[in-house]
Design a protein around this motif. Structure first.
Motif, PDB file in Angstrom:
ATOM      1  N   CYS A  60     -26.444  -9.264  29.163  1.00  0.00           N
ATOM      2  CA  CYS A  60     -27.318  -9.479  29.962  1.00  0.00           C
ATOM      3  C   CYS A  60     -28.465  -9.896  29.266  1.00  0.00           C
ATOM      4  O   CYS A  60     -28.856  -9.506  28.378  1.00  0.00           O
ATOM      5  CB  CYS A  60     -27.622  -8.079  30.635  1.00  0.00           C
ATOM      6  SG  CYS A  60     -29.155  -8.068  31.830  1.00  0.00           S
ATOM      7  N   CYS A  63     -32.169  -7.540  29.489  1.00  0.00           N
ATOM      8  CA  CYS A  63     -32.280  -6.117  28.612  1.00  0.00           C
ATOM      9  C   CYS A  63     -31.565  -6.587  27.314  1.00  0.00           C
ATOM     10  O   CYS A  63     -31.555  -5.690  26.482  1.00  0.00           O
ATOM     11  CB  CYS A  63     -31.494  -4.790  29.292  1.00  0.00           C
ATOM     12  SG  CYS A  63     -29.740  -5.351  29.595  1.00  0.00           S
ATOM     13  N   CYS A  86     -31.892  -1.655  33.764  1.00  0.00           N
ATOM     14  CA  CYS A  86     -32.017  -2.942  34.046  1.00  0.00           C
ATOM     15  C   CYS A  86     -31.940  -3.435  35.347  1.00  0.00           C
ATOM     16  O   CYS A  86     -30.879  -3.029  35.707  1.00  0.00           O
ATOM     17  CB  CYS A  86     -31.361  -3.610  32.984  1.00  0.00           C
ATOM     18  SG  CYS A  86     -31.515  -5.436  33.104  1.00  0.00           S
ATOM     19  N   CYS A  89     -28.842  -6.003  35.406  1.00  0.00           N
ATOM     20  CA  CYS A  89     -27.366  -5.564  35.120  1.00  0.00           C
ATOM     21  C   CYS A  89     -27.080  -4.340  35.924  1.00  0.00           C
ATOM     22  O   CYS A  89     -25.928  -3.805  35.632  1.00  0.00           O
ATOM     23  CB  CYS A  89     -26.839  -5.866  33.703  1.00  0.00           C
ATOM     24  SG  CYS A  89     -27.787  -4.836  32.838  1.00  0.00           S
TER      25      CYS A  89
HETATM   26 ZN   LIG Z   1     -29.684  -5.897  31.769  1.00  0.00          ZN
END
Ligand SMILES: [Zn+2]
Ligand SMILES: [Zn+2]
Length: 272
Positions: A60, A63, A86, A89
């Protein structure tokens, strides 16, 4: 698996609730039931990854794979850091860039599952048992939830139920009350016999110890309380009519009061 209890948690989305109808005789003995229910199973083409064959989830970007984001905030008391899942995700740390066509990136698909459920004796409506690890699989390889089997005991017109105790009514004739009788009364798993002594009043309650329902997950069995009730014929003719007319001329009228102690006995019976 034990009946009762309550739980909730992060996996509650993976749990499956199943209503299980039961008859009173099934409650009395306990029963094994086989049921088929719809659950979410691991998607085969992508093996639960959610990514189309040949591709992989990517880290991701929001993050950096940590699954959570930190924000520095200033306040009157100084600077502090807050941590939150996050938003890109949803805490997984990866995103599916090329989603599997069968499951659309979920990693799981609808399927049917057959379960054998061993219902312990004595359960009541609203109680439930938890079958751990038999529910929906989580998204993209997540852990499997539970199946919550919620019992629904059907009404049995022969009985009233109060916990493990059962109550029923037995109709009797006047001669049976006068002379006493051996009555056939309904038991939850079969007929029972009840000895009614001579001179029994209509409305008297007899207790058949241990003929109720078993206590759930405990030892002991409740009682069956049988109320004998005088049955009156709707119409009589012929010999029967003549006999009852003779009886009427002999008996005249019932005494004004019940024999002493009747009501205190009755209260004892009702637990008042
Ligand atoms: Zn993430
Ligand atoms: Zn898939």
């Amino acid at each position: 698996a034990a009946a009762g209890g309550r739980r909730s948690g992060p996996r509650s989305g993976q749990d499956v609730k199943l209503a299980l109808p039961l008859t009173l005789p099934e409650v009395a003995t306990g029963v094994e039931k086989t049921v088929t229910l719809k659950v979410l199973e691991v998607c085969e083409p992508c093996e639960g990854s959610g990514s189309e064959a040949g591709s992989k989830p990517t880290t991701c970007g929001t993050c950096g794979g940590a699954g959570e984001v930190r924000r520095a905030q200033r306040s009157f008391f100084g600077q502090f850091v807050s941590v939150a899942p996050c938003p890109t995700c949803a805490g997984e740390g990866v995103v599916v860039s090329n989603p599997c066509k069968k499951c659309r990136g979920e990693g799981r698909v609808r399927a049917e599952r057959t379960l054998k459920i061993t219902v312990p004796p004595g359960v009541a409506t609203g109680q439930y048992m938890t079958l751990r690890g038999t529910g929906n699989v989580g998204p993209r390889g997540g852990t499997r939830g539970d199946v919550l089997v919620v019992f629904e005991v059907e009404d049995d017109e022969r009985f009233e139920r109060d916990g493990e105790d059962l109550f029923c009514e037995a109709l009797v004739t006047y001669p049976q009350l006068v002379f006493g009788a051996e009555l056939k009364v309904p038991g939850v798993t079969g007929d029972l016999s009840l000895r009614v002594p001579p001179g029994t009043q209509s409305g008297a309650v007899f207790h058949l110890r241990g003929r109720g329902l078993p206590r759930v997950n405990a030892s002991g069995t409740g009682d069956l309380h049988v109320k004998v009730q005088l049955w009156t014929p709707q119409s009589v003719e012929g010999d029967e009519k003549q006999l009852i007319e003779r009886l009427a001329s002999m008996q005249g009228q019932a005494p004004e009061r019940r024999e002493k102690g009747f009501w205190s006995k009755m209260k004892e019976v009702l637990g008042a």
